[in-house]
Design a protein around this motif. Sequence first.
Motif, PDB file in Angstrom:
ATOM      1  N   ARG A   1      -4.794 -42.511  71.116  1.00 49.12           N
ATOM      2  CA  ARG A   1      -5.835 -43.407  70.603  1.00 49.12           C
ATOM      3  C   ARG A   1      -6.672 -42.725  69.518  1.00 49.12           C
ATOM      4  O   ARG A   1      -6.782 -41.507  69.461  1.00 49.12           O
ATOM      5  CB  ARG A   1      -6.753 -43.821  71.756  1.00 49.12           C
TER       6      ARG A   1
ATOM      7  N   SER B   1     -14.582 -45.590  74.480  1.00 52.65           N
ATOM      8  CA  SER B   1     -15.872 -45.885  75.110  1.00 52.65           C
ATOM      9  C   SER B   1     -16.589 -44.561  75.376  1.00 52.65           C
ATOM     10  O   SER B   1     -15.985 -43.482  75.289  1.00 52.65           O
ATOM     11  CB  SER B   1     -15.656 -46.652  76.410  1.00 52.65           C
TER      12      SER B   1
ATOM     13  N   GLY C   1     -17.696 -43.089  78.105  1.00 49.47           N
ATOM     14  CA  GLY C   1     -17.154 -42.280  79.188  1.00 49.47           C
ATOM     15  C   GLY C   1     -15.810 -41.659  78.810  1.00 49.47           C
ATOM     16  O   GLY C   1     -15.500 -40.528  79.185  1.00 49.47           O
ATOM     17  N   GLU C   2     -15.019 -42.419  78.047  1.00 49.06           N
ATOM     18  CA  GLU C   2     -13.716 -41.887  77.601  1.00 49.06           C
ATOM     19  C   GLU C   2     -13.924 -40.681  76.682  1.00 49.06           C
ATOM     20  O   GLU C   2     -13.228 -39.671  76.793  1.00 49.06           O
ATOM     21  CB  GLU C   2     -12.930 -43.000  76.896  1.00 49.06           C
TER      22      GLU C   2
ATOM     23  N   ASN D   1     -15.524 -46.948  83.383  1.00 51.26           N
ATOM     24  CA  ASN D   1     -15.425 -46.594  81.967  1.00 51.26           C
ATOM     25  C   ASN D   1     -14.332 -47.421  81.322  1.00 51.26           C
ATOM     26  O   ASN D   1     -13.229 -47.541  81.861  1.00 51.26           O
ATOM     27  CB  ASN D   1     -15.094 -45.106  81.791  1.00 51.26           C
ATOM     28  N   GLY D   2     -14.672 -48.020  80.172  1.00 49.67           N
ATOM     29  CA  GLY D   2     -13.674 -48.789  79.453  1.00 49.67           C
ATOM     30  C   GLY D   2     -13.501 -50.211  79.945  1.00 49.67           C
ATOM     31  O   GLY D   2     -12.577 -50.905  79.523  1.00 49.67           O
ATOM     32  N   SER D   3     -14.391 -50.695  80.799  1.00 49.63           N
ATOM     33  CA  SER D   3     -14.214 -52.059  81.325  1.00 49.63           C
ATOM     34  C   SER D   3     -14.750 -53.128  80.375  1.00 49.63           C
ATOM     35  O   SER D   3     -14.579 -54.317  80.627  1.00 49.63           O
ATOM     36  CB  SER D   3     -14.854 -52.194  82.709  1.00 49.63           C
ATOM     37  N   GLY D   4     -15.430 -52.720  79.297  1.00 49.62           N
ATOM     38  CA  GLY D   4     -15.845 -53.695  78.285  1.00 49.62           C
ATOM     39  C   GLY D   4     -17.349 -53.915  78.198  1.00 49.62           C
ATOM     40  O   GLY D   4     -17.806 -54.817  77.495  1.00 49.62           O
ATOM     41  N   LYS D   5     -18.115 -53.100  78.871  1.00 47.20           N
ATOM     42  CA  LYS D   5     -19.563 -53.312  78.947  1.00 47.20           C
ATOM     43  C   LYS D   5     -20.227 -53.201  77.567  1.00 47.20           C
ATOM     44  O   LYS D   5     -20.949 -54.109  77.143  1.00 47.20           O
ATOM     45  CB  LYS D   5     -20.208 -52.296  79.909  1.00 47.20           C
ATOM     46  N   SER D   6     -19.978 -52.092  76.869  1.00 48.40           N
ATOM     47  CA  SER D   6     -20.609 -51.915  75.552  1.00 48.40           C
ATOM     48  C   SER D   6     -20.102 -52.956  74.567  1.00 48.40           C
ATOM     49  O   SER D   6     -20.859 -53.469  73.742  1.00 48.40           O
ATOM     50  CB  SER D   6     -20.305 -50.534  74.969  1.00 48.40           C
ATOM     51  N   THR D   7     -18.817 -53.263  74.657  1.00 47.26           N
ATOM     52  CA  THR D   7     -18.246 -54.258  73.747  1.00 47.26           C
ATOM     53  C   THR D   7     -18.935 -55.608  73.942  1.00 47.26           C
ATOM     54  O   THR D   7     -19.254 -56.299  72.973  1.00 47.26           O
ATOM     55  CB  THR D   7     -16.723 -54.377  73.982  1.00 47.26           C
TER      56      THR D   7
ATOM     57  N   ASP E   1     -13.149 -54.047  63.190  1.00 41.24           N
ATOM     58  CA  ASP E   1     -11.735 -54.199  63.532  1.00 41.24           C
ATOM     59  C   ASP E   1     -11.528 -55.000  64.823  1.00 41.24           C
ATOM     60  O   ASP E   1     -10.428 -55.071  65.335  1.00 41.24           O
ATOM     61  CB  ASP E   1     -11.041 -52.824  63.607  1.00 41.24           C
TER      62      ASP E   1
ATOM     63  N   HIS F   1     -24.350 -46.976  84.997  1.00 42.54           N
ATOM     64  CA  HIS F   1     -23.404 -46.417  85.974  1.00 42.54           C
ATOM     65  C   HIS F   1     -24.158 -45.945  87.210  1.00 42.54           C
ATOM     66  O   HIS F   1     -23.598 -45.248  88.044  1.00 42.54           O
ATOM     67  CB  HIS F   1     -22.681 -45.208  85.364  1.00 42.54           C
TER      68      HIS F   1
HETATM   69  N1  LIG Z   1     -12.204 -50.832  68.057  1.00 39.87           N
HETATM   70  C1  LIG Z   1     -11.455 -50.724  69.174  1.00 39.87           C
HETATM   71  N2  LIG Z   1     -10.109 -50.757  69.125  1.00 39.87           N
HETATM   72  C2  LIG Z   1      -9.364 -50.653  70.258  1.00 39.87           C
HETATM   73  N3  LIG Z   1      -9.879 -50.520  71.489  1.00 39.87           N
HETATM   74  C3  LIG Z   1     -11.204 -50.470  71.589  1.00 39.87           C
HETATM   75  C4  LIG Z   1     -12.068 -50.578  70.452  1.00 39.87           C
HETATM   76  N4  LIG Z   1     -13.343 -50.489  70.880  1.00 39.87           N
HETATM   77  C5  LIG Z   1     -13.285 -50.332  72.235  1.00 39.87           C
HETATM   78  N5  LIG Z   1     -12.002 -50.317  72.654  1.00 39.87           N
HETATM   79  C6  LIG Z   1     -11.545 -50.182  74.055  1.00 39.87           C
HETATM   80  O1  LIG Z   1     -12.076 -51.273  74.771  1.00 39.87           O
HETATM   81  C7  LIG Z   1     -12.389 -50.874  76.102  1.00 39.87           C
HETATM   82  C8  LIG Z   1     -13.820 -51.258  76.402  1.00 39.87           C
HETATM   83  O2  LIG Z   1     -14.713 -50.375  75.702  1.00 39.87           O
HETATM   84  P1  LIG Z   1     -16.269 -50.377  75.981  1.00 39.87           P
HETATM   85  O3  LIG Z   1     -16.907 -49.372  75.071  1.00 39.87           O
HETATM   86  O4  LIG Z   1     -16.779 -51.770  75.953  1.00 39.87           O
HETATM   87  O5  LIG Z   1     -16.283 -49.825  77.490  1.00 39.87           O
HETATM   88  P2  LIG Z   1     -17.485 -49.572  78.476  1.00 39.87           P
HETATM   89  O6  LIG Z   1     -17.274 -50.446  79.672  1.00 39.87           O
HETATM   90  O7  LIG Z   1     -18.778 -49.685  77.772  1.00 39.87           O
HETATM   91  O8  LIG Z   1     -17.188 -48.062  78.898  1.00 39.87           O
HETATM   92  P3  LIG Z   1     -18.132 -46.769  79.181  1.00 39.87           P
HETATM   93  O9  LIG Z   1     -18.655 -46.941  80.565  1.00 39.87           O
HETATM   94  O10 LIG Z   1     -17.174 -45.605  79.134  1.00 39.87           O
HETATM   95  O11 LIG Z   1     -19.176 -46.709  78.109  1.00 39.87           O
HETATM   96  C9  LIG Z   1     -12.123 -49.364  76.185  1.00 39.87           C
HETATM   97  O12 LIG Z   1     -10.877 -49.125  76.809  1.00 39.87           O
HETATM   98  C10 LIG Z   1     -12.091 -48.927  74.735  1.00 39.87           C
HETATM   99  O13 LIG Z   1     -11.291 -47.795  74.582  1.00 39.87           O
END
Ligand SMILES: Nc1ncnc2c1ncn2[C@@H]1O[C@H](COP(=O)(O)OP(=O)(O)OP(=O)(O)O)[C@@H](O)[C@H]1O
Length: 497
Positions: free
Chosen positions: A139, A145, A147-148, A292-298, A310, A446
């Motif tokens: 990646r 994210s 945590g990642e 981590n990575g479940s979509g919270k920040s997105t 993107d 978290h």
């Molecule tokens: N621009 C992008 N292109 C591809 N994948 C993405 C992109 N942005 C985020 N992701 C993926 O989408 C998923 C959700 O990301 P997000 O940042 O919303 O997670 P999160 O729940 O906030 O995690 P964390 O607790 O680690 O902050 C993750 O697997 C991340 O790697």
Amino acid sequence: MNFVKIKDLKVKYPESENYSLQIDELEIDEGETVLVTGKSGSGKSTFANVINGVIPKLLEADVKGKIEIFSQDISPLSVHDISLLVGTLLQDPDSQILNYFVRDEIAFPLENLAFPKEEIMKRVQEASEWVGITHLLDRETFTLSGGEKQRVVLASILAIDPKGLILDEPTSSLDSKGTKDVLERIKGLRKGKSVILVEHKVSKVIDFVDRILVIEQGKIIYNLKPSDALKMSEELEKLGIETPTKLPKVEKRKGEKTLYLSVEVKTKKGKKLVDVETYLNAGEITAIMGINGSGKSTLLKAISGLLSKDLLFEGKITIGNKDLTRVNLKERGKYIAYLPQDVDLLFIKRSVEDEIRYSMKLRGIKDEKLLEDLLTKFSLLGVRKNDPFLISVGQKRRTAIASILASGVKVILLDEPTTGQDWYHRKILGEDLKKLDNHVIVVVTHDPRFAYLFADRVLVLYEGKIVLDGTPDEVLPLAVKYGVVTKEEVENELPVD
Ligand SMILES: Nc1ncnc2c1ncn2[C@@H]1O[C@H](COP(=O)(O)OP(=O)(O)OP(=O)(O)O)[C@@H](O)[C@H]1O
Ligand SMILES: Nc1ncnc2c1ncn2[C@@H]1O[C@H](COP(=O)(O)OP(=O)(O)OP(=O)(O)O)[C@@H](O)[C@H]1O
């Protein structure tokens, strides 16, 4: 042999009147795992960064005294040379990631050390397995994210396999299960490794550390065996340190439906990252939890209009009768404020107080009393004249929250505001957010303790979808299944029957 030996150390940042760290004498033995804890702003990161040479070699400060690592005086060594003796995970993983791809990020330091190619591949694989990120190796780092990213940096340090490690809050961005896994691994590392672990989650590490240093106002005020620390939980609570206790029962509020969301976010390749439809209520604190990575920040970025270019957005966002789906950022910003994980992105002024004043000015008010209230409430009086870029991570986050409160918006989205905060400041944050009883407050966290005590409602995300929705009492025991809280936390800390 000593891992670290310190004598007559004094550290003062430029333009600061007091020493941020003062240690007359300290020895940490080779093979020891030492926990460093204390309130936000007490000097923990300064301690970590003066040992790894970042201070004063990369970050200016006046440093007096002597530091030895594995019997070597570090003053003539470069930061790179020191990093081979002791690897450091900094508090903010963003500041440590340099490469475009994850695999290169982990391989890069090994290439610099001219390891043979096969050895590099082997170490990248091993370190990635160890921290659970093999699925992320191909990646781009900027799409990860929080945590990642933290795990990627940890893997890159472990791949070098230094004898000593400094881990500055290695689990601050990790979900409960991730925290447990990584701490278990650090525990497993112990043999032969010397570790300085800066951590607020004292109760989770107390049974495997050899010693606890408590820092307060730049001084080591306790140097304790874990068994002694357990006996003084009252004193430690007073210092803002979390000790394991069962939480009280808490009444929850029911607010009014205010913000309607129908949010779908996809990557250009068609992978769905978020798929959510719900109302968020004013007069309530909603905690969004998820691994981590479940979509919270997105999700938060989609609501606030800050989604990366993107990614593709579809859906509808309304507040009352006002449709915000297609409005520009400036207009949306009158209603919705987003506090990112990396709060440095927000700062534009040269002092903490000007930062808060600026937010008030944006909504056309000048209110020195509100400024004083916010500075007092968020323990910022001592740093009010300081540059927001040059204060501790906890102080930065509190400055950002105070500015948002000053700006007068109705919807406040906070992305992991409790990360890296001691328990004392987490409680203050929760109590302050509770006082804002006509705002829609959304907190990605978290931290199950924080969610239990302060959230009126908890949404659990899994693979971008809401899988649980209810009061903390209802949701948290079920959320074990989704990795956002551990069975032990539910049993030992929550008052569930
Ligand atoms: N621009 C992008 N292109 C591809 N994948 C993405 C992109 N942005 C985020 N992701 C993926 O989408 C998923 C959700 O990301 P997000 O940042 O919303 O997670 P999160 O729940 O906030 O995690 P964390 O607790 O680690 O902050 C993750 O697997 C991340 O790697
Ligand atoms: N670059 C800097 N310039 C000036 N002062 C600084 C700088 N970095 C930190 N300080 C000050 O030094 C003190 C100790 O900060 P430090 O970052 O070591 O605290 P900390 O215990 O790690 O806090 P946190 O838990 O919030 O990360 C604080 O008062 C802070 O404002």
